[in-house]
Design an enzyme around this catalytic site. Structure first.
Site, short mmCIF file in Angstrom:
data_model
loop_
_atom_site.label_atom_id
_atom_site.label_comp_id
_atom_site.label_asym_id
_atom_site.label_seq_id
_atom_site.Cartn_x
_atom_site.Cartn_y
_atom_site.Cartn_z
N LYS A 76 7.18 -3.38 -3.74
CA LYS A 76 8.56 -2.90 -3.71
C LYS A 76 9.15 -3.06 -2.31
CE LYS A 76 12.20 -0.92 -5.40
NZ LYS A 76 13.06 -1.82 -6.21
N ASN A 126 -1.25 1.80 6.05
CA ASN A 126 -0.39 0.74 5.53
C ASN A 126 -0.02 -0.15 6.69
OD1 ASN A 126 -0.41 2.12 3.14
ND2 ASN A 126 1.76 2.66 3.16
N GLY A 127 0.11 -1.45 6.45
CA GLY A 127 0.51 -2.37 7.52
C GLY A 127 -0.64 -3.29 7.89
N TRP A 141 -3.13 -2.66 -1.51
CA TRP A 141 -2.71 -3.98 -1.96
C TRP A 141 -3.34 -4.94 -0.96
CZ3 TRP A 141 1.06 -7.83 -0.38
CH2 TRP A 141 1.50 -8.65 -1.42
N GLU A 184 20.45 -14.14 -8.91
CA GLU A 184 19.79 -12.87 -9.19
C GLU A 184 19.13 -12.92 -10.58
OE1 GLU A 184 18.76 -10.59 -7.56
OE2 GLU A 184 18.49 -8.90 -8.90
N LYS A 202 15.11 -12.50 -11.32
CA LYS A 202 14.57 -11.48 -12.22
C LYS A 202 13.62 -12.11 -13.23
CE LYS A 202 15.30 -8.63 -10.48
NZ LYS A 202 16.06 -8.29 -9.33
N ARG A 215 4.48 0.67 -6.23
CA ARG A 215 4.51 -0.22 -5.07
C ARG A 215 3.61 -1.44 -5.28
NH1 ARG A 215 6.12 2.66 -0.06
NH2 ARG A 215 4.89 1.19 1.10
N HIS A 252 23.69 -34.23 -9.63
CA HIS A 252 23.10 -34.79 -8.40
C HIS A 252 21.58 -34.71 -8.42
CE1 HIS A 252 27.05 -35.32 -6.72
NE2 HIS A 252 27.35 -34.06 -7.07
N GLU A 256 10.35 -13.16 -11.43
CA GLU A 256 9.46 -12.16 -10.83
C GLU A 256 8.82 -11.21 -11.84
OE1 GLU A 256 11.22 -9.57 -7.88
OE2 GLU A 256 13.00 -9.24 -9.07
N CYS A 311 0.83 -1.22 0.00
CA CYS A 311 0.00 0.00 0.00
C CYS A 311 0.86 1.26 0.00
CB CYS A 311 -0.87 0.02 1.24
SG CYS A 311 -1.78 -1.49 1.48
O1 M6R Z 1 14.48 -3.29 0.20
P1 M6R Z 1 15.17 -4.60 0.34
O2 M6R Z 1 16.47 -4.66 -0.35
O3 M6R Z 1 15.28 -5.05 1.77
O4 M6R Z 1 14.19 -5.63 -0.36
C1 M6R Z 1 14.43 -7.00 -0.33
C2 M6R Z 1 13.58 -7.75 -1.31
O5 M6R Z 1 12.22 -7.61 -1.00
C3 M6R Z 1 13.80 -7.28 -2.76
O6 M6R Z 1 15.14 -7.36 -3.12
C4 M6R Z 1 12.96 -8.13 -3.72
O7 M6R Z 1 13.45 -9.44 -3.76
C5 M6R Z 1 12.90 -7.53 -5.12
N1 M6R Z 1 11.62 -7.86 -5.70
C6 M6R Z 1 13.91 -8.07 -6.04
O8 M6R Z 1 13.78 -7.64 -7.34
#
Ligand code: M6R
Length: 615
Positions: free
Chosen positions: A610, A107-108, A81, A488, A492, A32, A511, A495, A2
Site C-alpha cells: 500500500k 520496516n525499511g 514483506w 487509471e 487497476k 499492506r 502509429h 494490479e 511491512c
Molecule cells: O500513497 P501514494 O498516493 O503516494 O501512492 C502512490 C502509489 O504507490 C499508489 O497510487 C499505487 O500506484 C497504488 N497501487 C495504485 O492503486
C-alpha cells in the site's frame, strides 16, 4: 510492505487481553501485503523475550503458534514483506540478539547492514537470518554491554544505521518500555489510558486509541504504559509533542470491511461520502486560497506523484492548461532527477500522495526544496511526511483506504485538484465568476452523480468482467482529460486482476499499437462529455471495430457512439472537467469483478504494498 504494531500496558488496564489487542492490530496491517508475521513479548518476570514467528498468513500462524494468547504486557508484532532474505520462517520478524534479551521489528532498509554484520560477527555475534534487520538487536546488545543503559545503547545503535527505518524494540532490561526510532518510514504513537501503542499505521490501533502522535524523521524515544518520551536524534533534546497529539476522526467502521467481501468494493462504494467529506474540507479550509496565492506567484509550476496519484497529477496539468491556459509540468516522482536541473527559486511543486509517505515523492519534494522551490502537498493522511515537509498542506478526506488499489483516494484527489484549477483559472481571469461557479456547482454535486453510477452499470460491469477475465490483454484509450482516467483503469486491471492492460492516447493507435489488435481484442474507450473529443473518438472506435476488436465504452448517457460500442457502461452527463469523477468508478468495478472472477483477492495483490517506502 511491512507493518509494525507494539503495545505496552499496566496489567489489568486494557479493555482486552494485551496479546489479543496486538493480534487484532496485526490483522489490520494485513492489507499492506506480507509474506510472514511474528510476535515478541516480555514481562517483568521474563529472563528472555518470547518470539513466535513464521511464513504464512496471520490466521494460519495464529492456529500454529497462538499469537493472540502469548503472555506478557509489552508486545511487538510485525508483518514482513521480504526485501533482504527469502520469505522463510527464520527471516520473519521479530529478530533477537544472541542472548534473546532483545527483540526488534523493523520496516525499511538498513543500507550499511553488511559492514555492521561483518563487524559484529568478528566480535562473536551469531546471526541466524539473512535480513538487514538482525544487525539492530546485535548492535544494541553490543552497546548495552559497554553502557549498561538500554535506551542509550539503542540511541547509539540508531545513530550508526544508514537507510530507512521504523523500529520498535523490547528488552528484558526495561520490560515496560518499547523503544522506537523513525527515518523515512512511518511510525505513530497511539495513546491510551494505562496503555500505549506504537505502530506503522493508524488503523492498527484505532479500535483502542484515537489519540495519535505522528513521529518525524530522526525522532527516537520510548513509550511506557503511561507516558511517551520523544527526542530528536540530531539535536539530542527532548521534544515537546503535546501540541502534536491529534484526535483521529476515522471510525473503526472506516477501517473494517463492514460486511463487504473486500475492502476494495467497500471503498469503491464509499466514494460519494468521501467526495462529500472532501468538499466540506475544501470549503472550510483556507488552504485552497493560500495555494492559489502560491500558484499565482510561481514562475514555473510542476506536479509530481507516483502510480494512481500520478494520474490525478496528470489530470491536474491538463485541466490547468485547458481551463486556465497555464502550463504545469507533470512528472513521475521517481524521475525527479530529469527535472532538477531547471528548477530554481520561485518555482512551485505540487506533490500528490494519498499516504503522504511514498519515498519517491518525498525524495522529489526534497530535491525541489533544496533548489529553492516552494511545495504544496495534497495528501489523505494528516501529518504524514509529505505534507509535513511542504510549505502548505492540503488534504483530501477520503478516510482510511485499506485496499492496496487506490480507489476513493483517486476521485477525491481529482476533486481537490479540479477545485484548485478552477480557483486559479478564476484568479487569472480565464474563467468568469459565473463560469467558475458553474463548474464548482457541478463539483459540489459530484457525490450525487457518483452515487447514480452503480445502479446504471452494476449488472453490465459484472457480465463484461466475466468475459474480460478470460482475456490476456486490453487497451484503454481516450483523449484529453479522459487519458489519465484510461491510465487509471488500465493500472487497476493490471494490479489486481493481473490482466495486461495498456493505456495511451487514442490517436496513437495507428502509429503502432493497432498492430496487436485482432478479433476479440478488448479496447476500452473513456469518452469524456465533449463533442469535439467524442467525434475524434468515433474515428478511433471505428478503427478498432474494423479489426474486429471488442469495443467497450465508458460514456455519458445518450452518447452518439452507442451504435459503435459492443458494451456500453453509461455514466451521468456532467461538465467535461469532471471526467475522473464520473468515469472512474466503472473502470474500478471492472477491475474488481475481473479479479474476483479470476479467483484473486483484490485487497492483496501480489508483489504490491500500500505504501511504498523504498526507492
Ligand atoms: O500513497 P501514494 O498516493 O503516494 O501512492 C502512490 C502509489 O504507490 C499508489 O497510487 C499505487 O500506484 C497504488 N497501487 C495504485 O492503486
Amino acid at each position: 510492505m511491512c507493518g509494525i504494531i507494539g503495545l505496552t500496558c499496566i496489567p489489568g488496564s486494557t479493555p482486552d487481553r494485551p496479546s489479543l489487542m496486538v493480534y487484532r492490530g496485526l490483522l489490520r496491517l494485513e492489507y499492506r501485503g506480507y509474506d510472514s508475521a511474528g510476535v515478541a513479548s516480555v514481562s517483568a518476570e521474563s529472563s528472555r523475550v518470547v518470539v513466535l514467528k513464521g511464513r504464512g498468513r496471520i490466521a494460519e500462524l495464529e492456529g500454529k503458534y497462538g499469537f493472540s494468547k502469548v503472555d506478557g504486557f509489552t508486545i511487538v508484532a510485525h508483518t514482513r514483506w521480504a526485501t533482504h532474505g527469502a520469505p522463510i520462517d527464520v527471516n520473519a520478524h521479530p529478530h533477537t540478539d544472541c542472548g534473546t534479551k532483545i527483540a526488534v521489528v523493523h520496516n525499511g532498509i538498513i543500507q550499511n547492514y553488511r559492514e555492521l554484520r561483518r563487524e559484529l560477527t568478528s566480535r562473536g555475534h551469531i546471526f541466524v537470518s539473512e535480513t538487514d534487520t538482525e544487525v539492530v538487536p546485535h548492535l544494541v546488545e553490543e552497546l548495552y554491554g559497554k553502557r549498561r543503559d538500554i535506551y542509550s545503547a539503542f540511541k547509539k545503535a540508531v545513530e550508526v544505521l544508514e537507510g530507512s527505518y521504523a523500529i520498535a524494540l523490547i528488552s528484558v532490561v526495561e520490560p515496560d518500555k518499547i523503544f522506537f526510532a523513525r527515518k523515512d518510514s512511518p511510525l505513530i504513537i497511539g495513546l491510551g489510558n494505562g496503555f500505549n501503542f506504537v505502530a506503522s499505521d493508524i488503523p492498527a490501533f484505532l479500535e483502542y486509541s484515537r489519540r495519535a502522535v505522528v513521529l518525524r524523521d530522526y525522532e527516537v524515544g520510548y513509550i511506557t504504559p503511561v507516558s511517551a518520551f520523544i527526542e530528536d536524534l540530531r539535536e539530542s533534546r527532548p521534544v515537546d509533542y503535546t501540541h502534536r497529539v491529534r484526535f483521529i476522526e476515522w471510525s473503526i467502521e472506516d477501517a473494517s470491511k463492514g460486511g463487504y467481501a473486500h475492502f476494495m468494493i467497500k471503498e469503491i462504494l464509499e466514494q460519494p461520502r468521501a467526495l462529500k467529506n472532501t468538499l466540506q474540507g475544501i470549503e472550510g479550509d483556507d488552504g485552497f486560497r493560500k495555494a492559489v496565492d502560491l500558484l499565482l506567484n510561481a514562475n514555473r509550476i510542476y506536479v509530481t506523484a507516483a502510480g494512481t496519484s500520478y494520474h490525478a497529477a496528470l489530470y491536474y496539468s491538463l485541466l490547468m492548461q485547458r481551463l486556465a491556459g497555464a502550463q504545469v509540468v507533470p512528472f513521475i516522482a521517481s524521475e525527479h532527477y530529469s527535472y532538477e536541473g531547471v528548477v530554481s527559486e520561485g518555482d512551485l511543486l505540487i506533490a500528490v500522495s494519498q499516504s503522504g509517505e511514498t519515498i519517491d515523492s518525498l525524495v522529489a519534494l526534497r530535491a525541489f526544496r533544496e533548489r529553492g522551490a516552494k511545495v504544496i502537498a495534497l495528501s489523505n493522511v494528516i501529518d504524514s511526511a509529505i505534507p509535513r515537509e511542504s510549505h502548505l498542506a492540503l488534504y483530501t478526506r477520503a478516510g482510511p483506504e485499506i485496499g492496496v488499489a487506490a480507489t476513493k483516494t483517486f476521485t477525491t484527489q481529482a476533486l481537490a485538484l479540479a477545485w484548485l484549477a478552477v480557483s486559479y483559472a478564476l484568479a487569472v481571469g480565464r474563467l468568469t465568476v459565473s463560469e467558475a461557479e458553474g463548474i464548482r456547482g457541478e463539483l459540489r454535486s459530484s457525490p450525487r452523480l457518483v452515487s447514480e453510477i452503480m445502479p446504471l452499470i452494476e449488472d453490465r460491469a459484472r457480465r463484461l468482467s466475466e468475459w474480460l477475465s478470460a482475456r490476456s490483454s486490453a487497451y484503454y484509450l481516450s483523449r484529453g482529460v479522459g487519458l489519465p482516467v484510461a491510465m487509471e483503469g488500465a493500472l487497476k486491471l493490471k494490479e489486481i486482476a493481473y490482466v495486461h492492460a495498456e493505456a495511451y492516447p487514442a490517436g496513437e493507435s495507428k502509429h503502432g499499437p493497432i498492430a496487436l489488435v485482432s478479433s476479440g481484442f478488448p479496447a476500452v474507450f473513456v469518452v469524456p462529455v465533449d463533442n469535439y473529443l467524442e467525434k475524434l473518438l468515433l474515428g478511433n472506435v471505428q478503427e478498432m471495430k474494423a479489426r474486429s476488436a471488442v469495443t467497450i465504452g465508458v460514456a455519458p448517457l445518450g452518447t452518439s457512439l452507442e451504435d459503435q460500442l459492443d458494451y456500453l457502461l453509461p455514466v451521468p452527463r456532467a461538465h467535461w472537467a469532471l471526467t475522473p469523477l464520473t468515469h472512474t468508478l466503472p473502470l474500478q468495478l471492472i477491475a474488481y469483478y475481473t479479479a474476483v472472477a479470476r479467483g484473486f483477492d483484490p485487497d492483496k495483490p501480489r508483489n504490491l504494498a500500500k505504501t511504498v517506502t523504498v526507492e
